[in-house]
Design an enzyme around this catalytic site. Structure first.
Site, PDB file in Angstrom:
ATOM      1  N   CYS A   1       4.358 -10.567  10.265  1.00  0.00           N
ATOM      2  CA  CYS A   1       5.386  -9.506  10.261  1.00  0.00           C
ATOM      3  C   CYS A   1       6.078  -9.357  11.609  1.00  0.00           C
ATOM      4  CB  CYS A   1       4.778  -8.174   9.848  1.00  0.00           C
ATOM      5  SG  CYS A   1       4.146  -8.217   8.175  1.00  0.00           S
TER       6      CYS A   1
ATOM      7  N   HIS B   1      10.095  -2.809  11.666  1.00  0.00           N
ATOM      8  CA  HIS B   1       9.678  -3.681  10.574  1.00  0.00           C
ATOM      9  C   HIS B   1       9.496  -2.851   9.309  1.00  0.00           C
ATOM     10  CE1 HIS B   1       7.497  -6.324   8.033  1.00  0.00           C
ATOM     11  NE2 HIS B   1       6.337  -5.728   8.216  1.00  0.00           N
TER      12      HIS B   1
ATOM     13  N   ASN C   1       8.808  -5.367   1.413  1.00  0.00           N
ATOM     14  CA  ASN C   1       8.396  -5.870   2.730  1.00  0.00           C
ATOM     15  C   ASN C   1       8.522  -7.397   2.719  1.00  0.00           C
ATOM     16  OD1 ASN C   1       6.903  -6.943   4.867  1.00  0.00           O
ATOM     17  ND2 ASN C   1       5.345  -5.351   4.811  1.00  0.00           N
TER      18      ASN C   1
HETATM   19  C1  LIG Z   1      -1.360   0.061   0.434  1.00  0.00           C
HETATM   20  C2  LIG Z   1      -1.246   1.575   0.487  1.00  0.00           C
HETATM   21  C3  LIG Z   1       0.110   1.995  -0.064  1.00  0.00           C
HETATM   22  C4  LIG Z   1      -2.329   2.171  -0.373  1.00  0.00           C
HETATM   23  O1  LIG Z   1      -2.272   3.570  -0.277  1.00  0.00           O
HETATM   24  P1  LIG Z   1      -3.591   4.403   0.029  1.00  0.00           P
HETATM   25  O2  LIG Z   1      -3.236   5.827  -0.036  1.00  0.00           O
HETATM   26  O3  LIG Z   1      -4.182   3.876   1.300  1.00  0.00           O
HETATM   27  O4  LIG Z   1      -4.441   4.021  -1.203  1.00  0.00           O
HETATM   28  P2  LIG Z   1      -5.884   3.361  -1.286  1.00  0.00           P
HETATM   29  O5  LIG Z   1      -5.839   1.951  -0.836  1.00  0.00           O
HETATM   30  O6  LIG Z   1      -6.892   4.271  -0.664  1.00  0.00           O
HETATM   31  O7  LIG Z   1      -6.033   3.393  -2.818  1.00  0.00           O
HETATM   32  C5  LIG Z   1      -5.951   4.628  -3.533  1.00  0.00           C
HETATM   33  C6  LIG Z   1      -6.035   4.291  -4.982  1.00  0.00           C
HETATM   34  O8  LIG Z   1      -4.800   3.737  -5.433  1.00  0.00           O
HETATM   35  C7  LIG Z   1      -5.063   2.526  -6.115  1.00  0.00           C
HETATM   36  N1  LIG Z   1      -3.931   1.626  -5.994  1.00  0.00           N
HETATM   37  C8  LIG Z   1      -3.716   0.641  -5.087  1.00  0.00           C
HETATM   38  N2  LIG Z   1      -2.561   0.036  -5.357  1.00  0.00           N
HETATM   39  C9  LIG Z   1      -2.031   0.636  -6.425  1.00  0.00           C
HETATM   40  C10 LIG Z   1      -0.847   0.445  -7.165  1.00  0.00           C
HETATM   41  N3  LIG Z   1       0.048  -0.498  -6.842  1.00  0.00           N
HETATM   42  N4  LIG Z   1      -0.622   1.256  -8.218  1.00  0.00           N
HETATM   43  C11 LIG Z   1      -1.486   2.209  -8.553  1.00  0.00           C
HETATM   44  N5  LIG Z   1      -2.639   2.433  -7.895  1.00  0.00           N
HETATM   45  C12 LIG Z   1      -2.896   1.654  -6.839  1.00  0.00           C
HETATM   46  C13 LIG Z   1      -6.316   1.990  -5.477  1.00  0.00           C
HETATM   47  O9  LIG Z   1      -6.960   1.069  -6.342  1.00  0.00           O
HETATM   48  C14 LIG Z   1      -7.111   3.242  -5.286  1.00  0.00           C
HETATM   49  O10 LIG Z   1      -7.716   3.589  -6.499  1.00  0.00           O
HETATM   50  P3  LIG Z   1      -9.199   4.221  -6.533  1.00  0.00           P
HETATM   51  O11 LIG Z   1      -9.082   5.494  -5.726  1.00  0.00           O
HETATM   52  O12 LIG Z   1      -9.428   4.433  -7.978  1.00  0.00           O
HETATM   53  O13 LIG Z   1     -10.074   3.199  -5.878  1.00  0.00           O
HETATM   54  C15 LIG Z   1      -1.407   2.132   1.923  1.00  0.00           C
HETATM   55  O14 LIG Z   1      -2.731   1.913   2.376  1.00  0.00           O
HETATM   56  C16 LIG Z   1      -0.460   1.552   2.879  1.00  0.00           C
HETATM   57  O15 LIG Z   1       0.710   1.854   2.835  1.00  0.00           O
HETATM   58  N6  LIG Z   1      -0.926   0.711   3.802  1.00  0.00           N
HETATM   59  C17 LIG Z   1      -0.083  -0.045   4.698  1.00  0.00           C
HETATM   60  C18 LIG Z   1       0.369  -1.234   3.949  1.00  0.00           C
HETATM   61  C19 LIG Z   1       1.469  -1.964   4.634  1.00  0.00           C
HETATM   62  O16 LIG Z   1       2.392  -1.391   5.121  1.00  0.00           O
HETATM   63  N7  LIG Z   1       1.332  -3.260   4.691  1.00  0.00           N
HETATM   64  C20 LIG Z   1       2.273  -4.090   5.315  1.00  0.00           C
HETATM   65  C21 LIG Z   1       1.902  -4.274   6.721  1.00  0.00           C
HETATM   66  S1  LIG Z   1       2.893  -5.423   7.495  1.00  0.00           S
END
Ligand SMILES: CC(C)(COP(=O)(O)OP(=O)(O)OC[C@H]1O[C@@H](n2cnc3c(N)ncnc32)[C@H](O)[C@@H]1OP(=O)(O)O)[C@@H](O)C(=O)NCCC(=O)NCCS
Length: 331
Positions: free
Chosen positions: A113, A258, A288
């Site tokens: 990234c 980013h 992204n």
């Molecule tokens: C990925 C992200 C959106 C997940 O959100 P979060 O609030 O951290 O959610 P969690 O990972 O704790 O998961 C919460 C729940 O949502 C679920 N979940 C994950 N992806 C999902 C989706 N696409 N749709 C529905 N539910 C989803 C998980 O399985 C989890 O379920 P559970 O509680 O039953 O286990 C968040 O962590 C995030 O934005 N991280 C940064 C990612 C990013 O920017 N990456 C690029 C970097 S360059």
């Protein structure tokens, strides 16, 4: 010593639009969840046969047109991608081939990234030292073919997407223009927080049926860890690069962060206390696209009249590695 300045920008994304509703048809997710957690409404994914290099050619030609530089005038290519068409060689050589130009150097940068910011710093150094004059810098990715598009992969499949952005750099003696400073970092302690495990040369063979069955060929992410570090590192890095150029956050005309996730970008904006007119987000439409997000956003801002001569523009990125960094430039 000359400075490097941006002469032209361009971008390209595949025609195929994939909406949140499309994804909710193939995995357990919803449009509401994706919008609320990431801000993304749609993204572009390649069709079979369409490649990252093809997108890069398109983006490069648009940047060359704007710069009024012909591909034959280029002295070097720096191509940032974490998703090359092949394990080897890198994509830069295919771009050189497909532009139909002389055998100029073509270097791939693997900084995920943060790839575009790192690539820009390589090109900037080459121009400052006089080694090369006109350099094409590309950030381009095809993430869609490396994601698990089922419920198992839903935390990444809804986020990552395909696209290419390019800029043409050239030397300037104008003291009021050009790239001013960089701030670059990496911390491999977090390498497995956002990574693709296989194929890897440490395995014999590099990829096997058990690894495939376990899905280790797919992008794997610890979303919470990425989030936590991204919202700390990007503002920190922006402050550092601003200190280097003796400017304050309120003097930034445009911050291009980013496009990892809209919530991350909003936190970065808040931490730096930036006004809405100082930032630009387009993750809603493109998802992204890793190394491509910044040059895509930059091209939209340039063509949309969001930047004027003399504007202080700051680019900042964070991602897999972890690697992060910022660039400050005067348009
Ligand atoms: C990925 C992200 C959106 C997940 O959100 P979060 O609030 O951290 O959610 P969690 O990972 O704790 O998961 C919460 C729940 O949502 C679920 N979940 C994950 N992806 C999902 C989706 N696409 N749709 C529905 N539910 C989803 C998980 O399985 C989890 O379920 P559970 O509680 O039953 O286990 C968040 O962590 C995030 O934005 N991280 C940064 C990612 C990013 O920017 N990456 C690029 C970097 S360059």
């Amino acid at each position: 010593m000359p400075r490097a300045c941006l002469l032209g920008t361009g971008f390209a994304v595949p025609d195929r639009v994939v909406t949140n509703h499309d994804l909710s048809g193939v995995m357990d997710t919803t449009d509401e969840w994706i919008r609320a957690r990431t801000g993304i409404e749609q993204r572009h994914w390649v069709r079979e046969g369409e490649t990252g290099v093809q997108l890069a050619v398109c983006a490069a030609n648009r940047a060359l047109d704007m710069a009024r530089v012909s591909a034959r005038q280029l002295d070097a290519i720096v191509y940032a991608t974490s998703t090359p068409d092949h394990f080897a060689p890198g994509n830069g050589v295919y771009l050189q081939r497909d532009l139909g130009i002389d055998p100029i150097p073509a270097l791939d940068v693997r900084a995920q990234c943060s790839g575009f910011v790192y690539a820009l710093s390589v090109a900037d150094a080459w121009i400052r030292t006089g080694q090369y004059q006109r350099i094409l810098v590309v950030g381009a990715e095809v993430q869609s073919t490396g994601m698990d598009v089922t419920t198992r992969g839903r935390n990444t499949a809804v986020i990552f997407a395909d696209g290419a952005g390019a800029v043409v750099l050239g030397p300037t003696e104008d003291a009021d223009r050009g790239i001013l400073a960089f701030d670059l970092h990496s911390d491999g302690a977090f390498a497995d927080k956002l990574w693709v495990d296989v194929p890897g040369s440490m395995y014999h063979p590099r990829i096997g049926p058990e690894q495939l069955a376990a899905g280790r060929q797919y992008l794997d992410m610890d979303g919470r860890e990425v989030f936590r570090h991204a919202i700390a590192r990007m503002p920190e890095s922006v402050r550092t690069v601003l200190e280097k150029v003796g400017a304050r956050p309120d003097e930034i005309a445009l911050l291009l962060a980013h496009q990892a996730n809209l919530r991350i970008s909003e936190m970065v904006q808040r931490k730096l206390e930036l006004r809405d007119d100082q930032i630009y987000n387009n993750i809603q439409r493109y998802g992204n696209t890793t190394a491509a997000t910044i040059p895509i956003a930059l091209d939209e801002c340039v063509r949309g009249g969001r930047v004027r001569g003399g504007d202080l523009i700051v680019l900042t990125a964070f991602g897999s590695g972890f690697m992060w960094g910022s660039a400050a430039l005067k348009w």
